[in-house]
Design a protein around this motif. Structure first.
Motif, PDB file in Angstrom:
ATOM      1  N   PHE A  71       0.835  -1.202   0.000  1.00 33.77           N
ATOM      2  CA  PHE A  71       0.000   0.000   0.000  1.00 33.77           C
ATOM      3  C   PHE A  71       0.872   1.255   0.000  1.00 33.77           C
ATOM      4  CE2 PHE A  71      -2.527  -3.291   2.080  1.00 33.77           C
ATOM      5  CZ  PHE A  71      -3.679  -3.246   1.301  1.00 33.77           C
ATOM      6  N   PRO A  72       1.452   1.598  -1.159  1.00 33.08           N
ATOM      7  CA  PRO A  72       2.285   2.798  -1.195  1.00 33.08           C
ATOM      8  C   PRO A  72       1.439   4.059  -1.025  1.00 33.08           C
ATOM      9  CG  PRO A  72       1.980   1.933  -3.397  1.00 33.08           C
ATOM     10  CD  PRO A  72       1.341   0.948  -2.448  1.00 33.08           C
ATOM     11  N   VAL A  73       2.007   5.039  -0.342  1.00 30.47           N
ATOM     12  CA  VAL A  73       1.355   6.330  -0.180  1.00 30.47           C
ATOM     13  C   VAL A  73       1.974   7.266  -1.203  1.00 30.47           C
ATOM     14  CG1 VAL A  73       1.001   8.290   1.371  1.00 30.47           C
ATOM     15  CG2 VAL A  73       0.882   5.951   2.263  1.00 30.47           C
ATOM     16  N   CYS A  74       1.143   7.883  -2.038  1.00 29.00           N
ATOM     17  CA  CYS A  74       1.682   8.770  -3.068  1.00 29.00           C
ATOM     18  C   CYS A  74       1.331  10.218  -2.756  1.00 29.00           C
ATOM     19  CB  CYS A  74       1.165   8.380  -4.446  1.00 29.00           C
ATOM     20  SG  CYS A  74      -0.613   8.241  -4.558  1.00 29.00           S
ATOM     21  N   ARG A  75       2.221  11.099  -3.166  1.00 28.07           N
ATOM     22  CA  ARG A  75       2.040  12.533  -2.935  1.00 28.07           C
ATOM     23  C   ARG A  75       1.242  13.154  -4.078  1.00 28.07           C
ATOM     24  NH1 ARG A  75       5.200  15.410   0.423  1.00 28.07           N
ATOM     25  NH2 ARG A  75       5.465  17.099  -1.066  1.00 28.07           N
ATOM     26  N   ARG A  76       0.591  14.255  -3.751  1.00 29.10           N
ATOM     27  CA  ARG A  76      -0.147  15.047  -4.730  1.00 29.10           C
ATOM     28  C   ARG A  76      -1.085  14.202  -5.589  1.00 29.10           C
ATOM     29  NH1 ARG A  76       3.176  20.340  -6.542  1.00 29.10           N
ATOM     30  NH2 ARG A  76       3.865  20.856  -4.464  1.00 29.10           N
ATOM     31  N   ALA A  77      -1.906  13.435  -4.934  1.00 28.55           N
ATOM     32  CA  ALA A  77      -2.857  12.585  -5.649  1.00 28.55           C
ATOM     33  C   ALA A  77      -3.960  13.412  -6.309  1.00 28.55           C
ATOM     34  CB  ALA A  77      -3.469  11.568  -4.695  1.00 28.55           C
ATOM     35  N   HIS A  78      -4.217  14.612  -5.808  1.00 23.66           N
ATOM     36  CA  HIS A  78      -5.207  15.529  -6.375  1.00 23.66           C
ATOM     37  C   HIS A  78      -6.597  14.925  -6.482  1.00 23.66           C
ATOM     38  CE1 HIS A  78      -1.436  17.381  -8.121  1.00 23.66           C
ATOM     39  NE2 HIS A  78      -1.927  18.306  -7.316  1.00 23.66           N
ATOM     40  N   TRP A  79      -7.008  14.172  -5.487  1.00 24.43           N
ATOM     41  CA  TRP A  79      -8.362  13.632  -5.531  1.00 24.43           C
ATOM     42  C   TRP A  79      -9.178  14.008  -4.301  1.00 24.43           C
ATOM     43  CZ3 TRP A  79      -6.078   8.146  -6.117  1.00 24.43           C
ATOM     44  CH2 TRP A  79      -5.470   7.753  -4.946  1.00 24.43           C
ATOM     45  N   GLY A  80      -8.758  15.010  -3.641  1.00 26.15           N
ATOM     46  CA  GLY A  80      -9.493  15.524  -2.504  1.00 26.15           C
ATOM     47  C   GLY A  80      -8.770  16.717  -1.919  1.00 26.15           C
ATOM     48  N   GLU A  81      -9.426  17.367  -0.971  1.00 21.90           N
ATOM     49  CA  GLU A  81      -8.814  18.509  -0.315  1.00 21.90           C
ATOM     50  C   GLU A  81      -9.390  18.632   1.075  1.00 21.90           C
ATOM     51  OE1 GLU A  81      -9.889  21.847  -2.845  1.00 21.90           O
ATOM     52  OE2 GLU A  81     -11.797  22.091  -1.832  1.00 21.90           O
ATOM     53  N   ILE A  82      -8.688  19.371   1.909  1.00 21.39           N
ATOM     54  CA  ILE A  82      -9.190  19.717   3.230  1.00 21.39           C
ATOM     55  C   ILE A  82      -9.657  21.164   3.127  1.00 21.39           C
ATOM     56  CG2 ILE A  82      -8.620  20.039   5.670  1.00 21.39           C
ATOM     57  CD1 ILE A  82      -8.652  17.139   4.826  1.00 21.39           C
ATOM     58  N   TYR A  83     -10.863  21.440   3.631  1.00 18.70           N
ATOM     59  CA  TYR A  83     -11.488  22.740   3.465  1.00 18.70           C
ATOM     60  C   TYR A  83     -11.614  23.461   4.801  1.00 18.70           C
ATOM     61  CZ  TYR A  83     -15.154  26.164   2.570  1.00 18.70           C
ATOM     62  OH  TYR A  83     -15.874  27.322   2.492  1.00 18.70           O
ATOM     63  N   PHE A  84     -11.211  24.722   4.807  1.00 16.59           N
ATOM     64  CA  PHE A  84     -11.321  25.589   5.968  1.00 16.59           C
ATOM     65  C   PHE A  84     -12.055  26.865   5.546  1.00 16.59           C
ATOM     66  CE2 PHE A  84      -7.445  23.143   6.619  1.00 16.59           C
ATOM     67  CZ  PHE A  84      -7.525  22.764   7.945  1.00 16.59           C
ATOM     68  N   GLU A  85     -12.574  27.603   6.527  1.00 17.06           N
ATOM     69  CA  GLU A  85     -13.184  28.897   6.241  1.00 17.06           C
ATOM     70  C   GLU A  85     -12.549  29.979   7.101  1.00 17.06           C
ATOM     71  OE1 GLU A  85     -17.455  28.584   6.720  1.00 17.06           O
ATOM     72  OE2 GLU A  85     -17.659  27.823   4.663  1.00 17.06           O
ATOM     73  N   LEU A  86     -12.422  31.143   6.496  1.00 14.47           N
ATOM     74  CA  LEU A  86     -11.901  32.328   7.168  1.00 14.47           C
ATOM     75  C   LEU A  86     -12.342  33.523   6.339  1.00 14.47           C
ATOM     76  CD1 LEU A  86      -9.884  33.521   9.345  1.00 14.47           C
ATOM     77  CD2 LEU A  86      -8.191  33.443   7.507  1.00 14.47           C
ATOM     78  N   ASP A  87     -12.941  34.514   6.962  1.00 16.24           N
ATOM     79  CA  ASP A  87     -13.449  35.640   6.184  1.00 16.24           C
ATOM     80  C   ASP A  87     -12.376  36.631   5.764  1.00 16.24           C
ATOM     81  OD1 ASP A  87     -15.899  34.460   6.296  1.00 16.24           O
ATOM     82  OD2 ASP A  87     -16.692  35.757   7.860  1.00 16.24           O
ATOM     83  N   ASP A  88     -11.250  36.680   6.473  1.00 19.58           N
ATOM     84  CA  ASP A  88     -10.156  37.585   6.108  1.00 19.58           C
ATOM     85  C   ASP A  88      -9.119  36.813   5.288  1.00 19.58           C
ATOM     86  OD1 ASP A  88      -8.207  39.504   5.864  1.00 19.58           O
ATOM     87  OD2 ASP A  88      -7.738  39.595   7.998  1.00 19.58           O
ATOM     88  N   LEU A  89      -9.437  36.554   4.037  1.00 22.53           N
ATOM     89  CA  LEU A  89      -8.546  35.766   3.181  1.00 22.53           C
ATOM     90  C   LEU A  89      -7.255  36.503   2.848  1.00 22.53           C
ATOM     91  CD1 LEU A  89     -11.072  34.173   0.652  1.00 22.53           C
ATOM     92  CD2 LEU A  89     -10.054  33.142   2.693  1.00 22.53           C
ATOM     93  N   GLU A  90      -7.328  37.811   2.719  1.00 22.31           N
ATOM     94  CA  GLU A  90      -6.146  38.575   2.314  1.00 22.31           C
ATOM     95  C   GLU A  90      -5.004  38.445   3.312  1.00 22.31           C
ATOM     96  OE1 GLU A  90      -9.272  39.725   2.187  1.00 22.31           O
ATOM     97  OE2 GLU A  90      -9.527  39.987   0.018  1.00 22.31           O
ATOM     98  N   THR A  91      -5.324  38.532   4.607  1.00 25.58           N
ATOM     99  CA  THR A  91      -4.284  38.418   5.629  1.00 25.58           C
ATOM    100  C   THR A  91      -3.652  37.032   5.604  1.00 25.58           C
ATOM    101  OG1 THR A  91      -5.361  40.065   7.030  1.00 25.58           O
ATOM    102  CG2 THR A  91      -3.800  38.584   8.108  1.00 25.58           C
TER     103      THR A  91
END
Length: 169
Positions: A71-91
């Motif tokens: 079961f090799p673990v591969c980097r940058r599989a690009h099949w999902g993401e972790i999502y966060f929220e923050l209203d001050d995106l610029e900072t």
């Protein structure tokens, strides 16, 4: 399996995603120092954050699965993401830029009006940070859009739009 059978058995409780990392100290520093996450439990090879996601050390995780060969673990599989929220995106964008984080894209507006940015964590996982939908509605309202247009553009129900406006006015 039918619905009646599902009602009789205990439902599985969702806890959160687990991401495999090469270097726990580096990964923790990224999530704690740059994204302000707080550790809930630290088991050494496995760290859970208050937001419900966990980091698991790659060598330990692969051993639990049966070995890297199977079961090799591969980097940058690009099949999902972790999502966060923050209203001050610029900072946050500036802080991440100063830390030389690799961006997939800078802050940009999605078709429904939400502003988001996507970037890689140190292990190549995609992280998205977007403003809350409440902030989207409020921004549209501040721009003078009528409630119906805000609802249509954001794809949020009219009742949600009205509630946000009441709460923030």
């Amino acid at each position: 399996m039918n619905a009646a059978h599902l009602e009789e058995m205990d439902m599985v409780t969702y806890i959160g995603p687990l991401m495999v990392v090469e270097d726990m100290a580096r990964a923790r520093g990224f999530y704690e120092d740059l994204l302000g996450q707080k550790v809930k439990f630290d088991f050494g090879e496995n760290v859970q954050f208050e937001g419900g996601f966990s980091l698991h050390l790659k060598a330990h995780f692969q051993a639990l699965l049966g070995g890297a060969e199977t079961f090799p673990v591969c980097r940058r599989a690009h099949w999902g993401e972790i999502y966060f929220e923050l209203d001050d995106l610029e900072t946050l964008f500036q802080r991440l830029s100063n830390a030389r984080v690799e961006f997939i894209h800078a802050i940009r507006e999605q078709p429904w009006g939400q502003r988001v940015m996507r970037f890689y964590d140190p292990d190549g996982h995609i992280i998205e940070v977007g403003e809350s939908l409440q902030a989207v509605v409020w921004r549209f309202y501040q721009q003078g859009l009528p409630i119906e247009q805000i609802s249509e553009k954001s794809a949020m129900p009219r009742a949600f739009v009205e509630q946000v406006i009441r709460e923030r006015s």
